[in-house]
Write a protein that holds these residues in place. Structure first.
Motif, PDB file in Angstrom:
ATOM      1  N   TRP A 183       0.815  -1.207   0.000  1.00  0.00           N
ATOM      2  CA  TRP A 183       0.000   0.000   0.000  1.00  0.00           C
ATOM      3  C   TRP A 183       0.848   1.255   0.000  1.00  0.00           C
ATOM      4  N   SER A 197       1.269   3.798  -2.936  1.00  0.00           N
ATOM      5  CA  SER A 197       0.376   3.539  -4.065  1.00  0.00           C
ATOM      6  C   SER A 197      -0.674   4.639  -4.141  1.00  0.00           C
ATOM      7  N   ARG A 198      -1.335   4.726  -5.292  1.00  0.00           N
ATOM      8  CA  ARG A 198      -2.274   5.825  -5.480  1.00  0.00           C
ATOM      9  C   ARG A 198      -3.542   5.635  -4.658  1.00  0.00           C
ATOM     10  N   SER A 199      -3.846   4.378  -4.352  1.00  0.00           N
ATOM     11  CA  SER A 199      -5.062   4.132  -3.589  1.00  0.00           C
ATOM     12  C   SER A 199      -4.776   4.000  -2.093  1.00  0.00           C
ATOM     13  N   PRO A 218      -7.239   6.528   0.120  1.00  0.00           N
ATOM     14  CA  PRO A 218      -8.629   6.079   0.290  1.00  0.00           C
ATOM     15  C   PRO A 218      -8.734   4.850   1.172  1.00  0.00           C
ATOM     16  N   PHE A 219      -7.797   3.918   0.973  1.00  0.00           N
ATOM     17  CA  PHE A 219      -7.840   2.698   1.779  1.00  0.00           C
ATOM     18  C   PHE A 219      -7.599   3.001   3.247  1.00  0.00           C
ATOM     19  N   LEU A 269     -10.113   2.523   6.435  1.00  0.00           N
ATOM     20  CA  LEU A 269      -9.711   1.608   7.512  1.00  0.00           C
ATOM     21  C   LEU A 269      -9.655   2.334   8.846  1.00  0.00           C
TER      22      LEU A 269
END
Lengths: 813, 70
Positions: A525, A528-530, A533-534, A538
């Protein structure tokens, strides 16, 4: 807790009792002294209506105060002389009266020495100034004389030449009226250099220019005899004419602090005075030296005993202060003390009483008895150096009501844990751990030292910081961050490219191929680009889960409280509806969150929660997470709606009923009771009897209910600060890492790299380790004080302050 | 290692830790209960944190999308 378990340490205040001690007056002093050594009894002030001067031992306190003043004077003198009190453990037995006499003698001696020394020093300084004046003025007169002589010679030569031309004129001029010829007087002395210009100007104006002033600079600063300070000065000689001018000049000299000294024109006399002054100076010097060494030796002997004397004087004052709180018996032969003590201390107190009676050769011993009272006892937790700092965190909000459940038991773990949720980075955690380990290893050294304000705070909370750092190392592993850098410590990442070419990796993303990363966040993670949001999703959900669990813990503790105080009303009309209300809304939300994760469904939880209130009867459609969800939601909503009036209404009415019942019972008992119990009752009615005001109780309950219902929402939202702060922390540290350290190492230049490292270290220490620690600490504090403790904690007790010499010593220093 | 196996490890670690405190500093039943409470609270906190992060990654709705640079 229940009957099954032994009482837990720290969970409730030690059981306390009100004790009465009747002490024979001859052994009172020793008894109180022994009790102070024991430090387990808090005396009640039985003379609170008397002013400090009306009390029995007012004079003794005044004497002790006087002793303390003398000791302070000694300490001042010792510090000025640069002889700090030495730590000596020589315990020569010393009586207080002897000490008083001794202190008086020493003080008188010291004052006399000081006065003599001052006088000598003053005359010494005067002589020094005089010597300077003699030198400078002598030089001046000498040069003036020689120049006058040379001028005369010139003139005589001149007059010799022109004798023929102007004899008459000269004669006329020189033989002016003898009655008008004035003899010139002069004054010599020293004036501070800063004032010398003003001095000159004023002299000039006051005498309308009819003065002649000469000044000579003294190179080295001179000690002023009056003030004893070193000042730069000028020697002056001022010539004047006439008595009136002299008076004016004298006044001006006084105003300017210019010291005057006699000076003779006569050369031989000058030499004589100089000799005399020099002789006197050396004489005075030896006298002063002897005086100083005498004073030093005196101060040294005082310094050796200072600690012991100080301790004794303080103890004496504390004892008499306590004795003043006792009431004098009618017969004036006994003192009656009342105070709180823990029940476990009864035996120790009785032993101390016996010892005191024996040591003071008293014929009768003190009488110890336990009183029954309805007054609320003080709260006393037996803490050690580890638990005390956590207890202080709780006490800072409010001291627990007597025997109320103590949140500190859970705070010891949950406080550092919530801190770590916001501070999860095992690199930063390690730094914090090393710092606090240093404090703990050097504990003994630091505890004897005076530290700065901030250092003192960090040292006091060293065990809190220890746990905080350990937990942040743990959460750092969970978040997989080491100064924001992830490591594949616990196995391989679960994600891989969709195909061999890895074309989609930056557009559609990777897919999960292996088992879930076993411990903490998957390292893939990071960067990374996401990622954002992740992590947002969470951490937001995690904060809610943690918050709901902690609030439930708080409500459960309120059950223990109700159980302990045998308050059935609070169990059925506070604990149960509160539990139902919170869990039917936010407990349900938590369950939904976990279910959504577990099943991987794409249900919109916002939608579910919002429409649970807006239109609970509608079909959920694609947002259905489990079968029968609609029914469950309807039931939960119903329960939550019932819980509100359940909390509000029954309790005040039942309390009213209970009160009436007990009141009736009491009046019956009064009628039947004997005279003795009547007396007892009337004694305690003063504290125990309270008026029952129904409206007040009802309003109180209303406020309580509203607070809880609104609080359930706002408190849950408040836990979202966990999300915000942990996100801020990880973003900040990754910015420092990427934008400073990595960028600096992108350059192939060692200077830039070193600067980059320096900036990175400073930013990490200053912003992340200090400021972020503080902010996470404060937010964890708030979550405990407000969100956790308002579920069960009253915090309106008062702390147990036993009379103890150890505590007294600490307080004063 | 699945969810339950690791949870079991947490339980075992918790039990070992409470046994250790029991053996190392046995200072009467009240203090032992206090220590036990501390250990249980700590274990539950740690487990919860782990469990939340683990479950959240079990069936991901969002997948990592690598940045352009990599």
């Amino acid at each position: 807790m229940g009957g099954c378990c032994p009482p837990m340490d720290l969970f409730r205040s030690e059981p306390m009792q009100l004790v009465q001690i009747i002490i024979p007056i001859e052994s009172a002093h020793l008894t109180v002294s022994y009790l102070g050594d024991l430090g387990l009894l808090q005396f009640k002030d039985l003379n609170s209506e008397k002013s400090p001067f009306q009390r029995t031992y007012a004079t003794q306190i005044k004497r002790a105060g006087e002793m303390a003043r003398k000791l302070r004077f000694f300490k001042d003198q010792m510090l000025k002389a640069g002889l700090p009190p030495t730590k000596s453990r020589r315990q020569a037995d010393l009586n207080v009266d002897d000490l008083e006499v001794k202190l008086g003698e020493l003080e008188a001696e010291l004052i006399e020495i000081n006065a003599n020394g001052e006088k000598l020093q003053r005359s010494y300084n005067e002589l020094l100034e005089y010597k300077l004046v003699l030198q400078k003025a002598g030089e001046f007169f000498h040069s003036a004389e020689s120049s006058a002589r040379s001028q005369q010679r010139d003139e005589s030569r001149h007059t010799g030449d022109d004798a023929l031309d102007t004899p008459l004129l000269v004669d006329q001029e020189s033989s002016t009226d003898p009655s008008k010829q004035v003899k010139l007087g002069f004054l010599t002395g020293l004036v501070p250099r800063g004032k010398s210009l003003a001095f000159e100007r004023i002299l000039f104006r006051a005498t309308r220019g009819n003065v002649f002033l000469r000044q000579a600079v003294v190179e080295n600063p001179v000690t002023d005899p009056v003030t004893g300070e070193k000042i730069e000065k000028n020697v002056f000689v001022v010539f004047y004419s006439g008595e009136r001018a002299k008076n004016k000049i004298l006044k001006i000299c006084d105003a300017f602090g210019a010291n005057r000294y006699p000076f003779t024109e006569d050369l031989s006399k000058q030499a004589q005075t100089i000799n005399e002054v020099a002789g006197k100076l050396s004489e005075l010097k030896t006298t002063i030296d002897i005086g100083v060494s005498h004073r030093e030796s005196l101060l040294q002997t005082i310094g050796e005993h200072y600690e012991q004397w100080n301790h004794l004087a303080r103890k004496e004052k504390a004892i008499h202060h306590t004795l003043n709180m006792l009431s004098l018996d009618v017969t004036k032969k006994c003192l009656v003390a009342e105070g709180w003590s823990p029940i476990f201390a009864s035996k120790q107190i009785q032993e101390a009483l016996q010892r005191a009676a024996f040591d003071s050769n008293s014929q009768v011993g003190a009488i110890f008895q336990v009183l029954h009272t309805k007054e609320a006892p003080p709260t006393y937790f037996r803490t050690n150096k580890f638990t005390s700092s956590f207890q202080e965190i709780v006490d800072a909000y409010g001291v627990a009501k007597y025997q109320e459940a103590n949140p500190a038991v859970y705070t010891i773990i949950t406080f550092p844990f919530l801190f770590a949720v916001m501070f999860g980075d095992w690199g930063h955690g390690l730094c914090l751990l090393l710092a606090t380990l240093y404090l703990i290893v050097r504990e003994r050294k630091f505890s004897n030292e005076k530290l700065g304000d901030i250092m003192e705070m960090a040292f006091g909370g060293r065990y809190v910081i220890l746990l905080m750092s350990i937990f942040s190392i743990y959460t750092g592993f969970i978040y997989n961050e080491f100064f924001s850098v992830p490591f594949e410590l616990f196995g391989r990442s679960a994600y891989a490219c969709r195909d061999l070419s890895c074309r989609d990796a930056t557009t559609a993303g990777l897919i999960k191929v292996g088992p879930t990363y076993p411990f903490g966040l998957d390292p893939v993670w990071h960067g990374s680009r996401s990622e954002l949001p992740f992590l947002n999703s969470l951490k937001m959900k995690m904060s809610i889960l943690i918050g709901v669990v902690q609030m439930n813990l708080g409500i459960v503790i309120s059950y223990f409280n109700a159980k302990f105080f045998q308050n059935g009303l609070n169990v059925w009309f506070q604990f149960v509806p509160q539990l139902i209300f919170l869990n039917s809304l936010f407990g349900y939300l938590s369950v939904l969150i976990v279910m959504k994760w577990w099943t991987g469904s794409k249900v919109d939880l916002y939608h579910v929660m919002i429409y649970m209130f807006l239109s609970p009867t509608d079909e959920l459609g694609e947002n259905q997470l489990f079968s029968g969800q609609k029914t469950v939601q309807l039931v939960l909503l119903g329960l939550a709606l019932i819980a509100v009036p359940w909390m509000l209404l029954p309790k005040p009415f039942l309390m009213k009923k209970q009160h009436e019942a007990s009141h009736q019972g009491q009046s019956y008992a009064l009628l039947e009771s004997t005279e003795e119990s009547l007396q007892v009752n009337s004694n305690h009615d003063a504290h125990g009897h309270e008026e029952f005001e129904f409206s007040e109780i009802f309003v109180h309950q209303l406020i309580h209910t509203i607070e809880f219902v609104l609080g359930a929402v706002s408190n849950t939202a408040s836990y979202l600060r966990l999300w915000a702060l942990s996100l801020a922390h990880s973003e900040l540290s990754s910015v420092f890492y990427d934008k400073v350290l990595v960028m600096a190492f992108g350059f192939n230049n060692w200077v830039i790299r070193i600067v980059g490292i320096l900036v990175f270290v400073c930013a990490t220490v200053g912003v992340l380790l200090l400021m972020e620690t503080l902010s996470a600490f404060l937010h964890a504090l708030r979550l405990h004080w407000v969100e956790f403790q308002n579920k069960f904690y009253e915090g309106d007790g008062y702390k147990f302050y036993p009379f103890s010499f150890v505590l007294h010593d600490d307080e004063d220093e | 290692m699945g969810f339950f196996v690791t949870s079991l490890i947490f339980v075992v670690v918790g039990i070992i830790a409470s046994l250790c405190t029991r053996i190392c500093c046995n200072k009467g039943p009240s203090t032992n209960l206090f220590h036990l409470t501390l250990v249980i609270t700590a274990t539950v906190c740690c487990w919860m944190m782990w469990a939340i992060v683990y479950i959240a990654q079990m069936k991901p709705l969002i997948v990592p999308i690598l940045s352009e640079g990599e």
